[in-house]
Enzyme design. Structure first.
Site, PDB file in Angstrom:
ATOM      1  CG  ASP A  96      -1.965  -1.013   1.233  1.00 16.16           C
ATOM      2  OD1 ASP A  96      -2.108  -1.675   0.239  1.00 16.16           O
ATOM      3  OD2 ASP A  96      -2.502  -1.461   2.256  1.00 16.16           O
TER       4      ASP A  96
HETATM    5  P1  NAP Z   1       1.005  -3.873   2.959  1.00 17.99           P
HETATM    6  O1  NAP Z   1       0.167  -2.973   2.240  1.00 17.99           O
HETATM    7  O2  NAP Z   1       0.214  -4.895   3.946  1.00 17.99           O
HETATM    8  O3  NAP Z   1       1.632  -5.183   2.143  1.00 17.99           O
HETATM    9  C1  NAP Z   1       2.344  -6.224   2.654  1.00 17.99           C
HETATM   10  C2  NAP Z   1       2.789  -7.183   1.585  1.00 17.99           C
HETATM   11  O4  NAP Z   1       3.749  -8.009   2.254  1.00 17.99           O
HETATM   12  C3  NAP Z   1       1.756  -7.889   1.351  1.00 17.99           C
HETATM   13  O5  NAP Z   1       1.045  -7.621   0.044  1.00 17.99           O
HETATM   14  C4  NAP Z   1       2.223  -9.402   1.086  1.00 17.99           C
HETATM   15  O6  NAP Z   1       2.011  -9.860  -0.286  1.00 17.99           O
HETATM   16  C5  NAP Z   1       3.601  -9.198   1.447  1.00 17.99           C
HETATM   17  N1  NAP Z   1       4.308 -10.040   2.209  1.00 17.99           N
HETATM   18  C6  NAP Z   1       3.616 -10.733   3.314  1.00 17.99           C
HETATM   19  N2  NAP Z   1       4.413 -11.800   3.737  1.00 17.99           N
HETATM   20  C7  NAP Z   1       5.615 -11.486   3.008  1.00 17.99           C
HETATM   21  C8  NAP Z   1       6.858 -12.422   3.044  1.00 17.99           C
HETATM   22  N3  NAP Z   1       6.942 -13.405   4.091  1.00 17.99           N
HETATM   23  N4  NAP Z   1       7.775 -12.273   2.269  1.00 17.99           N
HETATM   24  C9  NAP Z   1       7.771 -11.010   1.242  1.00 17.99           C
HETATM   25  N5  NAP Z   1       6.191 -10.478   1.075  1.00 17.99           N
HETATM   26  C10 NAP Z   1       5.401 -10.701   1.937  1.00 17.99           C
HETATM   27  O7  NAP Z   1       2.189  -3.248   3.948  1.00 17.99           O
HETATM   28  P2  NAP Z   1       2.754  -1.762   3.775  1.00 17.99           P
HETATM   29  O8  NAP Z   1       3.059  -1.431   2.384  1.00 17.99           O
HETATM   30  O9  NAP Z   1       3.964  -1.989   4.746  1.00 17.99           O
HETATM   31  O10 NAP Z   1       1.627  -0.993   4.360  1.00 17.99           O
HETATM   32  C11 NAP Z   1       1.173  -1.078   5.650  1.00 17.99           C
HETATM   33  C12 NAP Z   1      -0.290  -1.004   5.734  1.00 17.99           C
HETATM   34  O11 NAP Z   1      -0.836  -1.105   7.155  1.00 17.99           O
HETATM   35  C13 NAP Z   1      -0.897   0.226   5.263  1.00 17.99           C
HETATM   36  O12 NAP Z   1      -2.099   0.231   4.505  1.00 17.99           O
HETATM   37  C14 NAP Z   1      -1.375   1.049   6.305  1.00 17.99           C
HETATM   38  O13 NAP Z   1      -2.228   2.083   6.324  1.00 17.99           O
HETATM   39  C15 NAP Z   1      -1.780  -0.065   7.230  1.00 17.99           C
HETATM   40  N6  NAP Z   1      -1.476   0.051   8.681  1.00 17.99           N
HETATM   41  C16 NAP Z   1      -0.322   0.489   9.188  1.00 17.99           C
HETATM   42  C17 NAP Z   1      -0.405   0.693  10.682  1.00 17.99           C
HETATM   43  C18 NAP Z   1       0.825   1.498  11.245  1.00 17.99           C
HETATM   44  O14 NAP Z   1       0.732   1.624  12.179  1.00 17.99           O
HETATM   45  N7  NAP Z   1       2.124   1.281  10.448  1.00 17.99           N
HETATM   46  C19 NAP Z   1      -1.175   0.475  11.460  1.00 17.99           C
HETATM   47  C20 NAP Z   1      -2.486   0.063  10.834  1.00 17.99           C
HETATM   48  C21 NAP Z   1      -2.662  -0.351   9.483  1.00 17.99           C
HETATM   49  P3  NAP Z   1       2.389 -11.642  -0.585  1.00 17.99           P
HETATM   50  O15 NAP Z   1       1.010 -12.112   0.121  1.00 17.99           O
HETATM   51  O16 NAP Z   1       1.826 -11.633  -1.938  1.00 17.99           O
HETATM   52  O17 NAP Z   1       3.565 -11.862  -0.136  1.00 17.99           O
END
Ligand code: NAP
Length: 473
Positions: free
Chosen positions: A395
């Site tokens: 994301d």
């Molecule tokens: P993300 O959008 O959740 O994407 C994580 C990606 O990691 C997934 O598409 C997954 O794809 C891949 N993944 C999972 N396990 C893996 C592994 N072992 N090896 C390689 N890839 C792996 O993560 P992000 O870009 O860090 O974004 C964070 C999201 O969380 C945002 O939307 C944010 O708003 C939300 N959020 C953040 C917080 C905070 O405080 N940081 C709190 C609440 C919500 P595959 O399954 O295809 O591998």
């Protein structure tokens, strides 16, 4: 004696303020945490000195005090040692719940034994009401949040219906009736007190249970703020300036953090609290879809491109934390740096699942702080970047957030990685990230997917770089 207690309290407050300030920087966070722990120990010491100088402390009370300190200390130390970084939000939720429960119990004790606490007058009664109300909501809400994040609890279907709002409003009205009854009777209404405890506890469950698991970190941050408010109210109940100041600081800090997280996720607090899971809004708001034009490449091709690069930016995401690949990543970046390639890390404020998640993860692997660049600093540098390595992030690198007004992500600040010459995205498959929507980056001409678990891919990449002689003196 009282002068000594005030002096100790003042030092504790100063240390606590310095601790909270220090937590805002990765470099000072560890020391700041220790300062805050010393402040807590001083607070306890000040209270003991106060009681020794006034009513004295009986041997039975000493047994409880020492017993409680030992049990709490051992449990806290074991938990802190064992809990994995990815489970930190649950742990914080549990601690918030304990804070809410403590304020609730202090307020109940003061309501039942007002003479022992010197809790009389309107300020004390109103403080008891606030402390019980906020403490109970914080306690049950935090326990639900923890259970949901642990996967022990899921949202029942009926909880997603609009009817839940009416149930919560009815509970809020019951709390109001109980509060008015308590205040009218000077805090001496046993029925009013229990009605307030039960209705507030149910309200905490009713508000937290429908919220999607991925929104939980925001809710936990808000509950952290509530635990501060409950503690400040308990401070008024027992006449402790230290508790009032510390509670107010925690309340304000939690609220600011909640706002920062909402901004980073492009979500309003109202939509987090009352909108249900983000996945639902994503489906309704568009932004989903199939991938038709994906280019994937091997680890070997990725290594060859990296070898020829001068400037590389690493974008860590949630998947890197899941794979626990931070140490392997550090080995890869060490060999790139040894080959004279400039390496920096782009840190998105809400990458991962908790505030500062990526900072902590990279700090574990001894990545130098100065190589970590915040989003606003790194974004203008992408056009001059040769290779971006996106590791388990999704994301936070989705260009839809800037290009598609119909996307649920539209308006969320993201890393402009597509402006770099070449982008490699390491993930296991084409699964969506937390928002549940398609990522347009994956179909761009300068993007190549490198499929696999982040740790495995980075391990293979390290092997390829070694074979190519990258970083060998
Ligand atoms: P993300 O959008 O959740 O994407 C994580 C990606 O990691 C997934 O598409 C997954 O794809 C891949 N993944 C999972 N396990 C893996 C592994 N072992 N090896 C390689 N890839 C792996 O993560 P992000 O870009 O860090 O974004 C964070 C999201 O969380 C945002 O939307 C944010 O708003 C939300 N959020 C953040 C917080 C905070 O405080 N940081 C709190 C609440 C919500 P595959 O399954 O295809 O591998």
């Amino acid at each position: 004696m009282d002068f000594l207690q005030y002096a100790i309290d003042l030092v504790a407050i100063l240390l606590l303020a310095l601790g909270i300030k220090g937590l805002s920087k990765v470099r000072s966070a560890r020391g700041a945490n220790q300062l805050a722990a010393v402040a807590m120990a001083l607070a306890v010491l000040g209270l003991l000195i106060h009681y020794l100088g006034t009513t004295g402390i009986s041997s039975a009370a000493w047994t409880w005090i020492i017993g409680g300190t030992v049990v709490g200390g051992v449990l806290g130390a074991i938990t802190a040692q064992r809990v994995p970084m990815t489970s930190m939000p649950e742990t914080v939720a549990l601690f918030n719940g304990c804070g809410g429960m403590s304020s609730l119990l202090v307020a109940l004790a003061a309501a039942f034994f007002p003479a022992a606490f010197g809790a009389s007058g309107m300020v004390a009664v109103v403080s008891i009401v606030i402390s019980v109300f906020v403490g109970a909501i914080t306690f049950t809400g935090s326990i639900v949040a923890m259970a949901k994040l642990q996967g022990w609890l899921s949202t029942p279907a009926w909880m997603q219906s609009k009817a839940r709002h009416f149930v919560n409003i009815a509970l809020a009205v019951a709390c109001l009736v109980a509060a008015v009854d308590l205040i009218a009777k000077g805090g001496m209404s046993v029925q009013g007190l229990w009605l307030l405890v039960i209705a507030s506890s149910l309200l905490g469950i009713g508000v937290t249970l429908p919220i999607g698991g991925a929104d939980m970190p925001v809710v936990i941050s808000l509950l952290n703020s509530y635990s501060g408010v409950a503690a400040a109210a308990a401070g008024f109940v027992v006449g402790s300036q230290l508790l009032i100041v510390a509670g107010a600081m925690v309340g304000a800090a939690g609220l600011i953090l909640t706002q920062v997280m909402c901004n980073g996720m492009n979500r309003s607090l109202v939509s987090v609290l009352f909108g249900g899971a983000l996945g639902a809004s994503a489906a309704a708001g568009g932004g989903g879809g199939e991938y038709t034009n994906i280019t994937s490449c091997s680890v070997e091709e990725c290594a060859l491109t990296l070898e020829a690069a001068e400037r590389v930016v690493i974008v860590p995401g949630y998947g890197l934390a899941v794979a626990q690949a931070q140490h392997t990543l550090r080995e890869v970046t060490r060999s790139l740096e040894a080959a004279g390639i400039e390496v920096t890390y782009a840190i998105h404020p809400v990458a991962g699942r908790m505030p500062g998640h990526m900072n902590v993860l990279l700090a574990e692997a001894d990545v130098p702080y100065e190589q970590l660049k915040e989003m606003d600093v790194i974004n203008p540098e992408f056009p001059a970047t040769d290779v971006v390595l996106v590791l388990g992030a999704n994301d936070v690198v989705n260009p839809q957030a800037k290009t598609d007004p119909n996307s649920p992500l539209y308006g969320m600040p993201v890393l402009d990685v597509q402006q770099a010459r070449t982008v490699f995205v390491v993930k296991r498959g084409m699964s969506a990230g937390y928002s549940g929507i398609k990522n347009d980056l994956f179909e761009l001409a300068n993007t190549s997917m490198v499929f696999g678990d982040a740790k495995k891919v980075l391990g293979d990449l390290l092997g390829e770089l070694k074979e190519l002689g990258v970083g060998k003196k």
